[in-house]
Scaffold this active site. Structure first.
Site, PDB file in Angstrom:
ATOM      1  N   GLU A   1      10.187   1.636  10.325  1.00  0.00           N
ATOM      2  CA  GLU A   1      11.118   2.432   9.997  1.00  0.00           C
ATOM      3  C   GLU A   1      10.428   3.905  10.259  1.00  0.00           C
ATOM      4  OE1 GLU A   1      12.870   5.376   9.119  1.00  0.00           O
ATOM      5  OE2 GLU A   1      13.210   4.815   6.894  1.00  0.00           O
TER       6      GLU A   1
ATOM      7  N   THR B   1       2.064   6.164  13.851  1.00  0.00           N
ATOM      8  CA  THR B   1       1.220   5.338  13.202  1.00  0.00           C
ATOM      9  C   THR B   1       1.760   3.968  13.231  1.00  0.00           C
ATOM     10  OG1 THR B   1       0.865   7.019  11.406  1.00  0.00           O
ATOM     11  CG2 THR B   1       0.403   4.795  10.904  1.00  0.00           C
ATOM     12  N   GLY B   2       3.077   3.867  13.387  1.00  0.00           N
ATOM     13  CA  GLY B   2       3.967   2.859  13.601  1.00  0.00           C
ATOM     14  C   GLY B   2       3.603   2.134  14.981  1.00  0.00           C
TER      15      GLY B   2
ATOM     16  N   GLY C   1       6.854   5.400   8.008  1.00  0.00           N
ATOM     17  CA  GLY C   1       6.064   6.635   8.400  1.00  0.00           C
ATOM     18  C   GLY C   1       6.281   7.135   9.862  1.00  0.00           C
ATOM     19  N   GLY C   2       5.308   7.776  10.022  1.00  0.00           N
ATOM     20  CA  GLY C   2       5.324   8.374  11.430  1.00  0.00           C
ATOM     21  C   GLY C   2       5.303   7.549  12.601  1.00  0.00           C
TER      22      GLY C   2
ATOM     23  N   LYS D   1       0.806  -0.979  -0.071  1.00  0.00           N
ATOM     24  CA  LYS D   1       0.022  -0.040   0.129  1.00  0.00           C
ATOM     25  C   LYS D   1       0.677   1.252   0.219  1.00  0.00           C
ATOM     26  CE  LYS D   1      -1.998   3.002   3.138  1.00  0.00           C
ATOM     27  NZ  LYS D   1      -2.271   4.138   2.461  1.00  0.00           N
TER      28      LYS D   1
ATOM     29  N   CYS E   1      13.160  11.110   6.813  1.00  0.00           N
ATOM     30  CA  CYS E   1      12.925  10.659   8.180  1.00  0.00           C
ATOM     31  C   CYS E   1      14.531  10.906   8.936  1.00  0.00           C
ATOM     32  CB  CYS E   1      12.879   9.129   8.098  1.00  0.00           C
ATOM     33  SG  CYS E   1      13.784   8.303   6.922  1.00  0.00           S
TER      34      CYS E   1
HETATM   35  P1  NDP Z   1       1.735   8.268   8.316  1.00  0.00           P
HETATM   36  O1  NDP Z   1       2.498   7.618   9.135  1.00  0.00           O
HETATM   37  O2  NDP Z   1       0.354   8.348   8.719  1.00  0.00           O
HETATM   38  O3  NDP Z   1       1.593   7.574   6.876  1.00  0.00           O
HETATM   39  C1  NDP Z   1       2.584   6.326   6.453  1.00  0.00           C
HETATM   40  C2  NDP Z   1       1.819   5.627   5.754  1.00  0.00           C
HETATM   41  O4  NDP Z   1       0.993   4.661   6.592  1.00  0.00           O
HETATM   42  C3  NDP Z   1       0.621   5.969   4.843  1.00  0.00           C
HETATM   43  O5  NDP Z   1       0.538   5.114   3.646  1.00  0.00           O
HETATM   44  C4  NDP Z   1      -0.819   6.061   5.605  1.00  0.00           C
HETATM   45  O6  NDP Z   1      -2.005   5.741   4.845  1.00  0.00           O
HETATM   46  C5  NDP Z   1      -0.419   4.626   6.237  1.00  0.00           C
HETATM   47  N1  NDP Z   1      -1.547   4.686   7.692  1.00  0.00           N
HETATM   48  C6  NDP Z   1      -2.041   5.674   8.228  1.00  0.00           C
HETATM   49  N2  NDP Z   1      -2.559   5.337   9.275  1.00  0.00           N
HETATM   50  C7  NDP Z   1      -2.388   3.877   9.119  1.00  0.00           C
HETATM   51  C8  NDP Z   1      -2.869   2.774  10.073  1.00  0.00           C
HETATM   52  N3  NDP Z   1      -3.673   3.039  11.340  1.00  0.00           N
HETATM   53  N4  NDP Z   1      -2.719   1.612   9.849  1.00  0.00           N
HETATM   54  C9  NDP Z   1      -1.818   1.116   8.738  1.00  0.00           C
HETATM   55  N5  NDP Z   1      -1.554   2.329   7.911  1.00  0.00           N
HETATM   56  C10 NDP Z   1      -1.728   3.209   8.075  1.00  0.00           C
HETATM   57  O7  NDP Z   1       2.170   9.716   7.912  1.00  0.00           O
HETATM   58  P2  NDP Z   1       1.723  10.933   7.727  1.00  0.00           P
HETATM   59  O8  NDP Z   1       1.814  10.983   6.041  1.00  0.00           O
HETATM   60  O9  NDP Z   1       0.208  11.360   8.030  1.00  0.00           O
HETATM   61  O10 NDP Z   1       2.872  11.882   8.198  1.00  0.00           O
HETATM   62  C11 NDP Z   1       2.746  12.242   9.303  1.00  0.00           C
HETATM   63  C12 NDP Z   1       3.981  12.345   9.933  1.00  0.00           C
HETATM   64  O11 NDP Z   1       4.773  11.152  10.056  1.00  0.00           O
HETATM   65  C13 NDP Z   1       4.893  13.301   9.298  1.00  0.00           C
HETATM   66  O12 NDP Z   1       4.696  14.537   9.692  1.00  0.00           O
HETATM   67  C14 NDP Z   1       6.339  12.837   9.597  1.00  0.00           C
HETATM   68  O13 NDP Z   1       6.433  13.474  10.870  1.00  0.00           O
HETATM   69  C15 NDP Z   1       6.143  11.360   9.594  1.00  0.00           C
HETATM   70  N6  NDP Z   1       6.603  10.639   8.616  1.00  0.00           N
HETATM   71  C16 NDP Z   1       7.607  10.047   8.664  1.00  0.00           C
HETATM   72  C17 NDP Z   1       8.176   9.354   7.564  1.00  0.00           C
HETATM   73  C18 NDP Z   1       9.374   8.649   7.608  1.00  0.00           C
HETATM   74  O14 NDP Z   1      10.022   8.374   6.496  1.00  0.00           O
HETATM   75  N7  NDP Z   1       9.962   8.210   8.748  1.00  0.00           N
HETATM   76  C19 NDP Z   1       7.499   9.431   6.395  1.00  0.00           C
HETATM   77  C20 NDP Z   1       6.148  10.071   6.382  1.00  0.00           C
HETATM   78  C21 NDP Z   1       5.901  10.635   7.415  1.00  0.00           C
HETATM   79  P3  NDP Z   1      -2.412   7.089   4.135  1.00  0.00           P
HETATM   80  O15 NDP Z   1      -2.257   7.054   2.641  1.00  0.00           O
HETATM   81  O16 NDP Z   1      -3.991   7.067   4.737  1.00  0.00           O
HETATM   82  O17 NDP Z   1      -1.569   8.383   4.596  1.00  0.00           O
END
Ligand code: NDP
Length: 487
Positions: free
Chosen positions: A246, A228-229, A224-225, A171, A280
């Site tokens: 990560e 969420t992790g 991701g964030g 996804k 990140c």
């Molecule tokens: P998220 O962590 O929300 O999104 C990353 C992925 O996870 C997206 O595909 C998202 O889907 C999906 N996701 C969201 N919620 C869930 C869930 N409950 N269960 C499973 N999958 C989920 O990042 P955001 O885009 O909202 O960004 C928020 C913050 O996260 C940023 O401001 C930053 O601080 C951090 N971030 C860190 C990253 C990194 O590389 N370490 C990368 C991106 C963000 P959807 O398509 O709905 O967004």
């Protein structure tokens, strides 16, 4: 505009609804993608399960040949991929072109790695018993990716996963799904067997949640964030799934006073402002020795003000828009909090609205000086072009400041005293570190964090191991009765 579809079990599939995609540089609509549901994840998991035995049993040579074809096609289409990610994410073309090259390299690397020696053999206390280990694929892996490196995150996840003989339900972020759709078109084109790689499009709340929940998924791998992790880890605990996470960072870049100021300034700028700070591992905290503090900051601010902020497809663009209006507002809110908590703003701190920039989500390169460990700007991930500067006097203070957050993704140290640089780098509680450098990373070397920055590693040989189970095989070289019981 043609609706972009999901790829499940080798078929292009429509979801229950659609989602519009916008260019963050000017708000124009650039695509329509289908929007999947939990039901689509269930279908994808079933397809991945059905494909798993045959794919796991496919020779490493045949698997490698397919991965090499994918790598070649990504390389041939690098400019197309770059244009897609620049329009979708906003990043400058030179960045997205680099992402395409790295993505091809990732498929090529894992194609080359899977037939190399693996496993161990053991001489046991019993000379008639021999033991060894083999590495086997885990099964169906759920993979969830963010929006900051759309194509590259897909490559980092899918290449080692399928190379090792797993199947995937992938996804991408709803914000940046277009290059993933194009990548799956290549999978189709090169003849990757149906069900090996499945693409489900849709939100984290529905599609992502089902991936973490579904009992047919053996491991879930996420970038991701941190919040969420944490949520994914809790959900995955219900079915005792393996997790690879990560997550975020608040990574320090420590600069000592024996470093040439121009060189230090150059790296400090690159550390935070490349890819708009949406990295990140961004060097979002500059930890600077007091003896060079004022002179260094003056030069740093002067250079930050000269960064060319422009739409990513404009020639010479060095920093593009942030990925979305919502994300820009979150970055601006972090800036307001930093001001209210007493951090000293030395440049930037606002949305850019000159001329055409007003149509997009551009934020000026921003630097806060005199930051202290209690401030949110030091502790919270902003994920944008915002730097927090902290001052130190001694080496011990530098280390204490560097390690003073819940994160531990990356860290860099600059000093011409190699013994000192090595002491500091060894003291960092972080998974990715640099000496006299910041950011370079290689497919060959592991990527991942300490502390709340994650679990597990991507890339390199470690990254392949994350997609395998270890099986112990015990062999009795003298078959016969065990005679443990008398009768
Ligand atoms: P998220 O962590 O929300 O999104 C990353 C992925 O996870 C997206 O595909 C998202 O889907 C999906 N996701 C969201 N919620 C869930 C869930 N409950 N269960 C499973 N999958 C989920 O990042 P955001 O885009 O909202 O960004 C928020 C913050 O996260 C940023 O401001 C930053 O601080 C951090 N971030 C860190 C990253 C990194 O590389 N370490 C990368 C991106 C963000 P959807 O398509 O709905 O967004």
């Amino acid at each position: 505009m043609t609706e972009k579809l999901m790829y499940i079990g080798g078929e292009w599939v429509k979801g229950a609804g659609t989602r519009e995609v916008f260019n963050p540089a000017d708000g124009t609509k650039i695509g329509i993608v289908t929007d999947g549901t939990a039901e689509d994840v269930k279908k994808a998991v079933a397809a991945a399960r059905a494909a798993f035995p045959a794919w796991a049993g496919t020779s490493v040579t045949a698997r490698a040949a397919l991965l090499l074809k994918i790598a070649d096609r990504i390389e041939e289409l690098a400019e197309e991929f770059a244009a897609i990610d620049t329009a979708d994410n906003g990043k400058p073309l030179r960045d997205s072109l680099g992402d395409a090259t790295d993505s091809a390299a990732c498929f090529r690397y894992y194609a080359g790695l899977i037939d190399k020696p693996s496993g161990q053999t053991y001489l046991t206390p019993d000379p008639e018993n021999f033991a060894m280990t083999v590495r086997e694929p885990i099964g169906v892996v759920g993979q969830i990716a963010p929006w900051n490196y759309p194509l590259m995150m897909a490559a980092w996840k899918i290449a080692p996963c399928i190379a090792a003989g797993n199947t995937t339900v992938f996804k991408p972020s709803t914000l940046t799904a277009l290059s993933s759709v194009r990548l799956f078109e290549l999978f189709d084109e090169v003849g990757l067997p149906a069900g090996v790689a499945n693409l489900v499009l849709g939100s984290g709340a529905t599609v992502g949640q089902e991936i973490a929940e579904n009992p047919g998924v053996d491991k879930v791998v996420f970038t991701g964030g941190t919040d969420t992790g944490r949520q994914i880890m809790k959900t995955a605990a219900e079915t005792i799934k393996g997790v690879g996470l990560e997550l975020g960072g608040k990574s320090p870049c420590v600069i000592f006073d024996d470093v040439d100021t121009d060189i230090g300034v150059d790296w400090a700028l690159f550390a935070i402002f490349c890819n708009q700070g949406e990295v990140c591992s961004a060097g979002s905290r500059l930890i600077l020795q007091d003896t060079i503090y004022d002179e260094f900051l003056e030069k740093l601010a002067a250079r930050a003000e000269k960064i060319k902020v422009a739409r990513g497809d404009e020639p010479g663009s060095e920093m593009g828009p942030l990925v979305s209006e919502e994300h820009m507002n979150s970055v601006l809110a972090h800036i307001e909090t930093a001001k209210s908590q007493g951090a000293r703003l030395i440049t930037g701190g606002y949305r850019l609205t000159d001329g055409e920039l007003a149509k997009g989500w551009f934020v000026a390169p921003t630097i806060f000086a005199d930051c202290t460990p209690d401030m949110a700007i030091v502790q919270k991930e902003v994920f944008g072009p915002v730097l927090a500067v902290q001052k130190f006097h001694t080496e011990d203070e530098a280390i204490e400041l560097a390690n003073g957050t819940d994160f531990g993704l990356a860290a860099g140290v600059f000093s011409n005293d190699i013994a000192r640089a090595m002491r500091v780098v060894r003291a960092f509680r972080a998974g990715i570190t640099w000496v006299n450098s910041y950011h370079p990373t290689f497919t060959q070397a592991p990527w991942g964090g300490y502390k709340q920055s994650g679990i597990g590693r991507e890339l390199g040989t470690y990254g392949l191991e994350e997609y395998t189970e270890v099986k112990q095989i015990n062999i009795n070289l003298a078959p016969g009765r065990v005679d443990w019981f008398e009768n």
